[in-house]
Design a protein around this motif. Sequence first.
Motif, PDB file in Angstrom:
ATOM      1  N   ASP A  15       0.943  -1.207   0.160  1.00 50.96           N
ATOM      2  CA  ASP A  15      -0.006  -0.070  -0.270  1.00 50.96           C
ATOM      3  C   ASP A  15       1.417   1.546   0.485  1.00 50.96           C
ATOM      4  N   SER A 172      -2.604  -8.207  -0.334  1.00 52.74           N
ATOM      5  CA  SER A 172      -2.274  -6.945  -0.605  1.00 52.74           C
ATOM      6  C   SER A 172      -1.475  -6.703   1.329  1.00 52.74           C
ATOM      7  N   LEU A 174      -1.406  -4.079   3.272  1.00 52.52           N
ATOM      8  CA  LEU A 174      -1.803  -2.978   3.803  1.00 52.52           C
ATOM      9  C   LEU A 174      -0.629  -1.699   5.215  1.00 52.52           C
ATOM     10  N   ASN A 175       0.429  -2.026   3.899  1.00 53.09           N
ATOM     11  CA  ASN A 175       2.100  -0.986   4.376  1.00 53.09           C
ATOM     12  C   ASN A 175       3.190  -0.723   3.584  1.00 53.09           C
ATOM     13  N   SER A 182       0.776  -6.946   9.113  1.00 51.81           N
ATOM     14  CA  SER A 182       0.911  -6.852   7.962  1.00 51.81           C
ATOM     15  C   SER A 182       0.386  -7.828   7.755  1.00 51.81           C
ATOM     16  N   LYS A 185      -2.385 -10.275   8.896  1.00 51.08           N
ATOM     17  CA  LYS A 185      -3.355  -9.423   7.913  1.00 51.08           C
ATOM     18  C   LYS A 185      -3.857 -10.217   7.185  1.00 51.08           C
ATOM     19  N   ALA A 268      -4.359   6.143   8.058  1.00 52.66           N
ATOM     20  CA  ALA A 268      -3.436   5.346   6.760  1.00 52.66           C
ATOM     21  C   ALA A 268      -1.569   5.646   6.533  1.00 52.66           C
ATOM     22  N   LYS A 272       1.849   4.325   8.336  1.00 49.20           N
ATOM     23  CA  LYS A 272       2.520   4.408   7.966  1.00 49.20           C
ATOM     24  C   LYS A 272       4.204   5.345   8.388  1.00 49.20           C
TER      25      LYS A 272
END
Length: 312
Positions: A15, A172, A174-175, A182, A185, A268, A272
């Motif tokens: 991401d 995917s 998410l980081n 992550s 997930k 988000a 990060k």
Amino acid sequence: MENVSFNVTFELTLDPFFIPPGGKYPIFFLGVVIYLFCVFCNLTLLVLIIMQKNLHKPMYFILFSLPLNDLVGITAMLPKVLSDIITETNKVLYPLCVLQGFLLHMYGGGVLFILAAMAFDRYVAICKPLRYSAIMTPRLVVVIISLVWGLDSVLIISLFSLQTRLPRCRNSILNVFCDNPSLLKLTCGDTTVNNVFGLFNTAIMQIISVSIQVYSYVKILFACLVTRKSDTKNKAINTCLAQLAIFIIFEIVGTFTILSHRFKNVSADLQKIMGMLIFLVPPLLNPIVYGLNTNEVRNTFFKVFKTKVFAK
């Protein structure tokens, strides 16, 4: 099972940051400068400790682990992030993602254990100066360093091993980089055991590190209050304040990052950025705090620098 894709691939998607138009290249070059500066400072500290005999002491043998650990942390994270920013690919192979996450967690645990080892060394040096050589023998130093890396390895390997029992059904991350939360997930099974063990790991690391450091610094504080030698007191206070500053910064950023994964209303991009700071701030500050701020290291560096310059 909402938003779950069972079309699992070997390649994962990261991401990316939201980068405004025209900001890609300035951010990339700033990141490169930061990385090269960190590498230069930490490598310089490592080379000095290896090459200079006056630094072959218990304090510096333990300190050696810190720049080594910092290099692992920042190298595992920043080059990949910068590459994704400039190429706009944001892709990573699953095994490399797991490797990156493993190295980053090794780095995080390493910081806590190394700072605890250094605090113990300072406690012995300041509170028991006449017995320092008898206590901090080469054998004990080897045991301390082995415990630092051994305990860190056991905890992190156990943490990542738990993921092998869960099926992966997402692609995917998410980081902007890979870490255990992550990677977790990506799975579609029950992650309760993993979450509990992850918190247990964090608690064990914190309890061991904080307990040793609190005990050491309280003893050092009492020693400073009792002694009448102002130079000894100032040296002890400077050493402790510098190390405490690094520890507190790491704790604040690390705590926010860990907790942010458990709350859905955290931005988000903020998550990060805070996550990246764990791997940027200590590698930037540690060589300065423990290198240039330490008289013996600073004097050795300038002595070597002058010798090399004037030799030409």
